[in-house]
Write a protein that holds these residues in place. Structure first.
Motif, PDB file in Angstrom:
ATOM      1  N   ARG A 188       0.978  -1.101  -0.006  1.00  0.00           N
ATOM      2  CA  ARG A 188       0.127   0.041  -0.031  1.00  0.00           C
ATOM      3  C   ARG A 188       0.858   1.346  -0.147  1.00  0.00           C
ATOM      4  O   ARG A 188       0.394   2.387  -0.286  1.00  0.00           O
ATOM      5  N   HIS A 189       2.133   1.205   0.240  1.00  0.00           N
ATOM      6  CA  HIS A 189       3.074   2.293   0.324  1.00  0.00           C
ATOM      7  C   HIS A 189       3.845   2.577  -0.804  1.00  0.00           C
ATOM      8  O   HIS A 189       4.648   3.217  -1.052  1.00  0.00           O
ATOM      9  N   LEU A 190       3.761   1.417  -2.100  1.00  0.00           N
ATOM     10  CA  LEU A 190       4.679   1.423  -2.821  1.00  0.00           C
ATOM     11  C   LEU A 190       3.859   1.863  -4.206  1.00  0.00           C
ATOM     12  O   LEU A 190       2.665   1.986  -4.373  1.00  0.00           O
ATOM     13  N   GLY A 191       4.702   2.047  -5.337  1.00  0.00           N
ATOM     14  CA  GLY A 191       4.227   2.589  -6.549  1.00  0.00           C
ATOM     15  C   GLY A 191       5.550   3.106  -7.483  1.00  0.00           C
ATOM     16  O   GLY A 191       6.338   3.794  -6.877  1.00  0.00           O
ATOM     17  N   GLU A 192       5.323   3.068  -8.653  1.00  0.00           N
ATOM     18  CA  GLU A 192       6.428   3.332  -9.628  1.00  0.00           C
ATOM     19  C   GLU A 192       6.666   4.712  -9.577  1.00  0.00           C
ATOM     20  O   GLU A 192       7.597   5.308  -9.925  1.00  0.00           O
ATOM     21  N   HIS A 193       5.544   5.694  -9.174  1.00  0.00           N
ATOM     22  CA  HIS A 193       5.704   7.108  -9.021  1.00  0.00           C
ATOM     23  C   HIS A 193       5.975   7.360  -7.505  1.00  0.00           C
ATOM     24  O   HIS A 193       5.650   8.713  -7.260  1.00  0.00           O
ATOM     25  N   THR A 194       5.791   6.303  -6.721  1.00  0.00           N
ATOM     26  CA  THR A 194       5.716   6.572  -5.228  1.00  0.00           C
ATOM     27  C   THR A 194       7.125   6.208  -4.513  1.00  0.00           C
ATOM     28  O   THR A 194       7.751   6.978  -3.777  1.00  0.00           O
ATOM     29  N   ASP A 195       7.077   4.986  -4.642  1.00  0.00           N
ATOM     30  CA  ASP A 195       8.409   4.238  -3.781  1.00  0.00           C
ATOM     31  C   ASP A 195       8.810   3.237  -4.519  1.00  0.00           C
ATOM     32  O   ASP A 195       7.856   2.205  -4.672  1.00  0.00           O
ATOM     33  N   VAL A 196      10.021   3.012  -4.923  1.00  0.00           N
ATOM     34  CA  VAL A 196      10.422   1.755  -5.670  1.00  0.00           C
ATOM     35  C   VAL A 196      11.624   1.087  -4.930  1.00  0.00           C
ATOM     36  O   VAL A 196      12.858   1.487  -4.921  1.00  0.00           O
ATOM     37  N   PRO A 197      11.349  -0.027  -4.297  1.00  0.00           N
ATOM     38  CA  PRO A 197      12.349  -0.843  -3.634  1.00  0.00           C
ATOM     39  C   PRO A 197      13.247  -1.724  -4.561  1.00  0.00           C
ATOM     40  O   PRO A 197      13.164  -1.839  -5.822  1.00  0.00           O
ATOM     41  N   ALA A 198      14.402  -1.995  -4.119  1.00  0.00           N
ATOM     42  CA  ALA A 198      15.233  -2.780  -4.791  1.00  0.00           C
ATOM     43  C   ALA A 198      16.083  -4.030  -3.732  1.00  0.00           C
ATOM     44  O   ALA A 198      15.454  -4.235  -2.567  1.00  0.00           O
ATOM     45  N   GLY A 199      16.993  -4.598  -4.280  1.00  0.00           N
ATOM     46  CA  GLY A 199      17.514  -5.388  -3.161  1.00  0.00           C
ATOM     47  C   GLY A 199      18.592  -4.786  -2.278  1.00  0.00           C
ATOM     48  O   GLY A 199      19.053  -3.846  -2.591  1.00  0.00           O
ATOM     49  N   ASP A 200      19.282  -5.485  -1.460  1.00  0.00           N
ATOM     50  CA  ASP A 200      20.302  -4.872  -0.489  1.00  0.00           C
ATOM     51  C   ASP A 200      20.735  -6.549   0.136  1.00  0.00           C
ATOM     52  O   ASP A 200      20.423  -7.536  -0.379  1.00  0.00           O
ATOM     53  N   ILE A 201      21.363  -6.258   1.187  1.00  0.00           N
ATOM     54  CA  ILE A 201      22.195  -7.412   1.712  1.00  0.00           C
ATOM     55  C   ILE A 201      20.783  -8.340   2.142  1.00  0.00           C
ATOM     56  O   ILE A 201      19.927  -8.115   2.868  1.00  0.00           O
ATOM     57  N   GLY A 202      20.887  -9.637   1.817  1.00  0.00           N
ATOM     58  CA  GLY A 202      19.833 -10.834   2.091  1.00  0.00           C
ATOM     59  C   GLY A 202      18.656 -10.621   1.095  1.00  0.00           C
ATOM     60  O   GLY A 202      17.676 -11.482   1.304  1.00  0.00           O
ATOM     61  N   VAL A 203      18.690  -9.880   0.353  1.00  0.00           N
ATOM     62  CA  VAL A 203      17.496  -9.501  -0.663  1.00  0.00           C
ATOM     63  C   VAL A 203      18.059  -9.685  -2.129  1.00  0.00           C
ATOM     64  O   VAL A 203      18.658  -8.696  -2.806  1.00  0.00           O
ATOM     65  N   GLY A 204      17.952 -10.776  -2.670  1.00  0.00           N
ATOM     66  CA  GLY A 204      18.663 -10.997  -4.220  1.00  0.00           C
ATOM     67  C   GLY A 204      17.289 -11.107  -5.212  1.00  0.00           C
ATOM     68  O   GLY A 204      16.287 -10.875  -4.797  1.00  0.00           O
ATOM     69  N   ALA A 205      17.564 -11.606  -6.235  1.00  0.00           N
ATOM     70  CA  ALA A 205      16.662 -11.933  -7.182  1.00  0.00           C
ATOM     71  C   ALA A 205      15.402 -12.914  -6.928  1.00  0.00           C
ATOM     72  O   ALA A 205      14.365 -12.602  -7.196  1.00  0.00           O
ATOM     73  N   ARG A 206      15.906 -13.818  -5.902  1.00  0.00           N
ATOM     74  CA  ARG A 206      14.826 -14.779  -5.539  1.00  0.00           C
ATOM     75  C   ARG A 206      13.860 -13.831  -4.700  1.00  0.00           C
ATOM     76  O   ARG A 206      12.505 -14.116  -4.940  1.00  0.00           O
ATOM     77  N   GLU A 207      14.297 -13.282  -3.492  1.00  0.00           N
ATOM     78  CA  GLU A 207      13.425 -12.502  -2.866  1.00  0.00           C
ATOM     79  C   GLU A 207      12.697 -11.234  -3.757  1.00  0.00           C
ATOM     80  O   GLU A 207      11.307 -11.102  -3.292  1.00  0.00           O
TER      81      GLU A 207
END
Length: 450
Positions: free
Chosen positions: A158-177
């Motif tokens: 509910r807090h995300l969106g391509e014009h709002t907030d765009v997460p990515a990976g970091d430690i412990g979060v790769g393509a699988r996650e």
């Protein structure tokens, strides 16, 4: 902590301490920016009058929530998750998600604060944010990780969106996650909004060169720093890289491609030294495929040495690339590197050098590339992935890498020229902080008191 602050900035820092108790990493990140901003207030007194620094130090939004999930035995676990949407003056919030037991609000705020200036330096229209959870993916089955990611997304979507907030990976979060998170987002929203996550697989909207981008970009930045010195050039230099994850592996790969020799790398257990040069094929097999400890490298290559539980920075080198985690390179480590003839350091990780270590490098004339500049290649390529998604396009690896290299060269030039403008030529910490801050502050000022 580090350099004494300007008298106008000291009360701002004290206010940050009182409003954010116990968040030592965030305090450190704020101090390292504030200690460079004194000259900015002289040139731009309106920034102080408009309280732009205080506003930048306060996140626009902080989201904290629980994540309940069941393991393979049916036992219920409760983790805590965070998303700090720090600053959107230049574009939608952009920053990774970290899954690691050490994650708490102070870590996420430090990372999000750094991300504001890192993203500004890219010149691309992205704001700063960061997120994560104290969930530990190590030792978990794919099914357990999937259930956790899906539970987390039931709140976070509910807090995300391509014009709002765009997460990515970091430690412990790769393509699988990222796959599990994006799949659940798509299911909940009934939209194939591919630009809402970056670091995706190539088959479903990912960008070629994203995997390599942070490591490659760090080495591109290092190369540009060395060009500005009399002993310039990366060819033939002995390099030590901490870590053996994604950033470290691809920093090693690009360093080798540019003619350097990487002789050591590490993981949390110890480090391996290979005077013939780290064999990248072996390292990738051990860490990316088999997910084993770095000690296995010395079992395969008998001429290599494995040293357990010691600092990798005791290995003599010309170039040091800290690519593991925050505060891994201390003042003591910096002194050893300087004594052993190290001429340049570029941070592949976020704030891996302590304030004391960074100050020693500066005083010794060691070229020092701070993480918000040197490791900005990852988020730069994430922004390029967003461009491709928005245009329903797909770029070649070569084209994407070329764009990455151009961005890193521009970031170096911006940092170098800004430092020179403010009377501190060669001080990349000051150059990066001031250049990033001014871009964000001017945008915030133009938008009014929001």
């Amino acid at each position: 902590m580090g350099i004494r602050l300007d008298e106008k900035l000291e009360p701002i820092y004290r206010e940050v301490l009182s409003r954010n108790p116990g968040e030592s990493e965030f305090h450190q990140a704020v101090h390292e920016v504030l200690e460079t901003l004194g000259p900015v207030l002289v040139k731009h007194p309106e920034f102080a009058d408009r309280k732009l620094i205080q506003r930048i130090c306060e996140p626009e939004r902080q989201i904290i929530f629980r994540v309940p999930w069941r393991d393979d035995k049916g036992e219920i676990h409760i983790n805590r998750a965070f998303r700090v949407e720090f600053n959107s003056a230049l574009g939608p919030y952009k920053g990774g998600m970290r899954f690691h037991p050490s994650v708490y609000l102070g870590i996420i705020k430090f990372l999000g604060f750094e991300q504001i200036f890192k993203n500004a330096l890219t010149g691309l229209p992205i704001g700063g944010g960061k997120g994560g959870s104290d969930f530990d993916p190590k030792g978990k089955s794919n099914e357990e990780i999937e259930r956790f990611c899906q539970s987390l997304m039931l709140e976070l979507y509910r807090h995300l969106g391509e014009h709002t907030d765009v997460p990515a990976g970091d430690i412990g979060v790769g393509a699988r996650e990222i796959g599990y998170l994006f799949g659940q987002y798509k299911r909940i929203t009934n939209r194939y909004e591919s630009g809402v996550f970056t670091g995706k697989g190539l088959a479903w909207g990912g960008s070629r060169a994203r995997t390599e981008a942070t490591g490659y970009g760090t080495v591109f930045f290092m190369r540009e720093m060395l060009k500005m010195r009399k002993n310039g050039g990366i060819e033939g230099k002995r390099v030590v890289v901490s870590g053996a994850g994604n950033v470290a592996i691809y920093a090693i790969e690009k360093a080798h491609e540019l003619g350097a020799k990487v002789i050591a790398c590490s993981d949390s257990g110890g480090f391996v030294v290979d005077e013939q040069g780290i064999n990248l094929e072996t390292l990738k097999q051990i860490k990316e495929v088999e997910r084993r400890r770095i000690s296995a490298y010395a079992d395969i290559h008998k001429h290599a040495r494995y040293i357990e539980g010691s600092s990798i920075w005791t290995v003599p080198c010309d170039i040091a690339l800290p690519c593991a985690t925050q505060n891994e390179l201390t003042g003591k480590d910096a002194s050893i590197l300087i004594k052993n003839g190290c001429i340049a350091v570029a941070e592949g990780a976020n704030m891996p050098t302590t304030p004391e270590g960074a100050q020693l490098f500066q005083e010794a004339g060691v070229a020092f590339g701070p993480g918000k500049a040197a490791n900005a290649g990852g988020v730069s390529t994430s922004a390029l992935e967003m461009q491709q998604n928005a245009s329903r396009d797909s770029w070649s690896f070569e084209y994407t890498e070329k764009r990455l290299e151009e961005i890193m060269v521009d970031i170096h030039r911006t940092c170098y020229e800004t430092a020179a403008e403010f009377g501190a030529e060669g001080n990349y910490i000051l150059g990066a902080n001031i250049a990033g801050f001014i871009r964000v502050a001017k945008a915030m000022d133009a938008m009014g008191l929001i």
